[in-house]
Design a protein around this motif. Structure first.
Motif, PDB file in Angstrom:
ATOM      1  N   SER A  81     -11.062   7.236   9.825  1.00  0.00           N
ATOM      2  CA  SER A  81     -10.322   7.628  10.793  1.00  0.00           C
ATOM      3  C   SER A  81     -10.296   6.308  11.471  1.00  0.00           C
ATOM      4  N   GLN A  82     -10.647   5.083  11.308  1.00  0.00           N
ATOM      5  CA  GLN A  82     -10.487   4.031  11.913  1.00  0.00           C
ATOM      6  C   GLN A  82     -10.356   2.743  11.120  1.00  0.00           C
ATOM      7  N   PRO A  83      -9.819   1.661  11.486  1.00  0.00           N
ATOM      8  CA  PRO A  83      -9.421   0.661  10.588  1.00  0.00           C
ATOM      9  C   PRO A  83     -10.467   0.107   9.621  1.00  0.00           C
ATOM     10  N   VAL A  84     -10.236   0.040   8.336  1.00  0.00           N
ATOM     11  CA  VAL A  84     -10.892  -0.481   7.376  1.00  0.00           C
ATOM     12  C   VAL A  84     -10.157  -1.978   6.626  1.00  0.00           C
ATOM     13  N   ASP A  85     -11.225  -3.075   6.348  1.00  0.00           N
ATOM     14  CA  ASP A  85     -10.711  -4.136   6.082  1.00  0.00           C
ATOM     15  C   ASP A  85     -10.512  -3.827   4.377  1.00  0.00           C
ATOM     16  N   THR A  86      -9.500  -3.564   3.965  1.00  0.00           N
ATOM     17  CA  THR A  86      -9.142  -3.204   2.624  1.00  0.00           C
ATOM     18  C   THR A  86      -9.004  -4.489   1.781  1.00  0.00           C
ATOM     19  N   ASP A  87      -8.840  -5.565   2.298  1.00  0.00           N
ATOM     20  CA  ASP A  87      -8.922  -6.913   1.508  1.00  0.00           C
ATOM     21  C   ASP A  87     -10.198  -7.349   1.162  1.00  0.00           C
ATOM     22  N   ALA A  88     -11.412  -6.648   1.566  1.00  0.00           N
ATOM     23  CA  ALA A  88     -12.786  -7.034   1.569  1.00  0.00           C
ATOM     24  C   ALA A  88     -13.242  -6.472  -0.057  1.00  0.00           C
ATOM     25  N   TRP A  89     -12.381  -5.350  -0.359  1.00  0.00           N
ATOM     26  CA  TRP A  89     -12.938  -5.061  -2.042  1.00  0.00           C
ATOM     27  C   TRP A  89     -11.685  -4.261  -2.281  1.00  0.00           C
ATOM     28  N   GLY A  90     -10.761  -4.784  -3.232  1.00  0.00           N
ATOM     29  CA  GLY A  90      -9.785  -4.331  -3.665  1.00  0.00           C
ATOM     30  C   GLY A  90      -9.624  -3.691  -5.253  1.00  0.00           C
ATOM     31  N   PRO A  91      -8.905  -3.066  -5.540  1.00  0.00           N
ATOM     32  CA  PRO A  91      -7.578  -2.581  -4.810  1.00  0.00           C
ATOM     33  C   PRO A  91      -8.217  -1.415  -4.231  1.00  0.00           C
ATOM     34  N   THR A  92      -7.808  -1.396  -2.870  1.00  0.00           N
ATOM     35  CA  THR A  92      -8.204  -0.303  -1.893  1.00  0.00           C
ATOM     36  C   THR A  92      -7.149   0.316  -1.381  1.00  0.00           C
ATOM     37  N   THR A  93      -7.258   1.784  -1.454  1.00  0.00           N
ATOM     38  CA  THR A  93      -6.124   2.467  -0.242  1.00  0.00           C
ATOM     39  C   THR A  93      -6.932   3.429   0.765  1.00  0.00           C
ATOM     40  N   VAL A  94      -6.402   3.513   2.067  1.00  0.00           N
ATOM     41  CA  VAL A  94      -7.068   4.018   2.883  1.00  0.00           C
ATOM     42  C   VAL A  94      -6.546   5.338   2.989  1.00  0.00           C
ATOM     43  N   ILE A  95      -7.260   6.489   3.167  1.00  0.00           N
ATOM     44  CA  ILE A  95      -6.848   7.922   3.394  1.00  0.00           C
ATOM     45  C   ILE A  95      -7.429   8.336   4.810  1.00  0.00           C
ATOM     46  N   PRO A  96      -6.308   8.464   5.493  1.00  0.00           N
ATOM     47  CA  PRO A  96      -6.577   8.953   6.879  1.00  0.00           C
ATOM     48  C   PRO A  96      -7.412  10.478   6.682  1.00  0.00           C
ATOM     49  N   GLY A  97      -8.581  10.750   7.467  1.00  0.00           N
ATOM     50  CA  GLY A  97      -9.339  11.804   7.426  1.00  0.00           C
ATOM     51  C   GLY A  97      -8.604  13.161   6.980  1.00  0.00           C
ATOM     52  N   GLY A  98      -7.667  13.091   7.899  1.00  0.00           N
ATOM     53  CA  GLY A  98      -6.989  14.386   7.737  1.00  0.00           C
ATOM     54  C   GLY A  98      -6.223  14.770   6.796  1.00  0.00           C
ATOM     55  N   ASP A  99      -5.876  13.769   5.772  1.00  0.00           N
ATOM     56  CA  ASP A  99      -5.256  13.817   4.627  1.00  0.00           C
ATOM     57  C   ASP A  99      -6.160  13.793   3.329  1.00  0.00           C
TER      58      ASP A  99
END
Length: 182
Positions: A81-99
């Motif tokens: 529910s808050q920003p995540v550094d997806t460049d730190a360990w890819g390939p990564t996709t963020v899922i908002p908590g409500g989704d």
């Protein structure tokens, strides 16, 4: 349909935090092979933000062996529910908590191998409550820690059925449970 499997290390007294401090000495060759086979059976990691951020500090620097190379190459989804550094360990996709429920349902319907969760927290609670979690793999270590972050929370209530037990010479026992309906 793909399965969602939550794999978690816990002490005998039920604490899951900082497993790198108490689990490594018990990972004998058979336990490592078992973990490797579980991981090879997955092509996706689904993680909570805190677990992802901890893993992202270590895993990208690991490599050169089949286990780490597989883990580093597969798709990662982090629920946050808050920003995540997806460049730190890819390939990564963020899922908002409500989704989470909608996205996890869609991922399960897609072609592919299993979806693996490392850790046990609100993510697994929410998936279990929605009927989307297929299996708990609880790696029980012969360690008494005395305190820490518990394996389950008060809101984790749900009936489960034991489907498999695997015991290793080191004293580690992997208990596999399937969520059931009440």
């Amino acid at each position: 349909m793909r399965r969602i499997i939550a794999s978690t290390y816990t002490t005998l007294d039920g604490y899951i935090d900082n497993p790198h401090e108490w689990s490594l000495q018990y990972n004998d060759e058979r336990a490592q092979k078992h973990a490797f086979e579980l991981t090879l059976g997955a092509d996706t990691l689904l993680l909570g933000r805190i677990t992802y951020e901890g893993m992202a500090q270590a895993w990208p620097t690991m490599g050169g062996n089949p286990y780490a190379d597989h883990v580093n190459s597969i798709a990662k989804y982090v629920v946050a529910s808050q920003p995540v550094d997806t460049d730190a360990w890819g390939p990564t996709t963020v899922i908002p908590g409500g989704d989470l429920v909608e996205t996890a349902s869609r991922l399960k319907r897609q072609d592919g191998a299993n979806i693996l969760i490392w850790g046990n927290g609100r993510l697994t609670d929410d998936l279990a409550a929605a009927g989307l979690l297929d299996e708990y793999r609880i790696w029980l270590y012969p360690v008494i820690k005395g305190q820490g972050r518990p394996l389950f929370r008060p809101e984790s209530t749900a009936p489960v059925a034991l489907t498999e037990t695997v015991t290793f010479e080191s004293g580690v026992v992997v208990l596999t449970y399937r969520p059931t309906t009440a």
